[in-house]
Design a protein around this motif. Sequence first.
Motif, mmCIF file in Angstrom:
data_model
loop_
_atom_site.group_PDB
_atom_site.id
_atom_site.type_symbol
_atom_site.label_atom_id
_atom_site.label_comp_id
_atom_site.label_asym_id
_atom_site.label_seq_id
_atom_site.Cartn_x
_atom_site.Cartn_y
_atom_site.Cartn_z
ATOM 1 N N LYS A 1 -0.428 6.571 9.579
ATOM 2 C CA LYS A 1 -1.704 6.864 8.686
ATOM 3 C C LYS A 1 -2.845 6.624 9.190
ATOM 4 O O LYS A 1 -3.761 6.333 8.902
ATOM 5 N N ASN B 1 7.899 2.640 2.922
ATOM 6 C CA ASN B 1 7.449 3.869 3.746
ATOM 7 C C ASN B 1 8.473 4.102 4.768
ATOM 8 O O ASN B 1 9.074 3.164 5.344
ATOM 9 N N LYS C 1 0.867 -1.202 0.022
ATOM 10 C CA LYS C 1 0.055 -0.132 0.051
ATOM 11 C C LYS C 1 1.111 1.023 0.132
ATOM 12 O O LYS C 1 0.569 2.282 -0.687
ATOM 13 N N HIS C 2 1.985 1.177 0.615
ATOM 14 C CA HIS C 2 2.858 2.425 1.022
ATOM 15 C C HIS C 2 4.032 2.530 0.629
ATOM 16 O O HIS C 2 4.730 3.514 0.440
#
Length: 506
Positions: free
Chosen positions: A455, A95, A91-92
């Motif tokens: 997040k 990160n 997703k990231h």
Amino acid sequence: MKIKRIAIVGAGTAGWLAANHLGAELSTDPAIDITVIESKDVPTIGVGEGTVPYIMNGLKRFGISEAELLLTCDATFKQGIKFVNWLDQKKHGDNAYYHAFDEPYPGGLDISNYWLNHAKARPFDDVGIQARIAELGLSPKQVSAKEYQGDLAYAYHFDAAKFAQLLAKNAQKKFNVKHRYATIKDAKHDSNGNITHIVSSEGEALAFDFYVDCSGFSSVLIDQQLEVPFISKAEELLTDTVLVQQMPLGAEDKINPYTTATAHEAGWIWDIPLTTRRGTGFVYSSRHMSEQEALVLYAQYLGVEPSEFSPRKLPMQIGYREKFWQKNCVALGLAQGFLEPLEATSILLTDFSAELLAKSFPKHSQDINIEIDYYNEVITYAWERVVDFIKLHYCLSDRKDSSFWLDNQKSETFSEELQARLNKFKIRTPKQSDFFSRFDLFNEKNFLYVLYGMKYHTQPSVLSEAQKQQAQALLDSNDRIVASAEQHLLKHKDWLTGLKSAAERG
């Protein structure tokens, strides 16, 4: 009876921190006699190499020179922690976020709601300036800055063994603390359960009025003699093992002004830069990863051959004592309890507990009952909230690549207080008033960086046009400060090298 003779059983960082705190507080009374009793048979753990800015309070009180600390303990500046891959990479991406030491909204203007509404394209740690300064590899202070003062907040990385030696030298020289060698194996008690004597392995009985147990995991007084139960936190914090390896630092290697914490399938890896080497550790849950798997992953991270790799292994019993002060004995350091090393909480809790003991120290034996309940209540609260803060890093992760991360996200592994705070922070951002106790060692500033670095979703509040303009003006100002930072701040390594060169020139 007046308390005159104080024994600190165990040296290392905990023992000598206690000696300095007690010495600084009590040395004006000539009747007080403080003795640190060190065992030659029990090695110190020596892996606590990271600190938080709280450490400065004691160092200044003890009269320790910052230059001496930096030069003798291979120390570097720490501006926070860079967290890598604590979120789902699918997703990231690759990160990373910073838990920096600066105020996330300098000048008192809370712009977290503005970030939630208008600036989420930028990472939350962009709200301040320190994360970006650290990423540039800059020192937090100028060459001309006074000791313990900088352009930005900072703490230290240091060699734990050398730090203990510095504390020992200071306590003996400035506060007349005595030091002797003996391995304590037993103790004698009076009819009320107070310790009257401690007994060495050679059979020598040593009499004191008050005892501070800094004997590490063996807990020779608080556990073996006073039998204070241990409260496990293994169901909240799932990591229970660490592999430790020091790595050489090449002449051309950079020295980051931050700790790096890189998550893996069953825990995380710390990477701490000193001026002479890197201190690294592979933290993992043995319930979720075998030792062989851990060795292979750790070797890959360090770029060494697994077949030639033999790091030191340390089991971690996560939790703390039901009471920290029992009768005429107080436990500090690892004798008090142990939490995994995320966020440098070990030295923090030891420092905080030793300082409170010094300020609450009873003058007479009959005063112990007046101080003891308050001390135990405060330290228990501090430990519980630190457990919550460490857990915060794990439970917010959206990683689903292993059972370790999925287990950490289960609500039954949260404390009621942490769950209540997270529920509150879903509907509004953290405020100072949410951390009503001065014994919350991590407050809204710390929570903001971790929540939004990870997040976390909070319902944003509606802002007025004036609030929007103020917030954007502050972000613009911070951008300009960062853009000009290299004009007045040296590279971290250059600052440290300059200090060493100046010291060698005399």
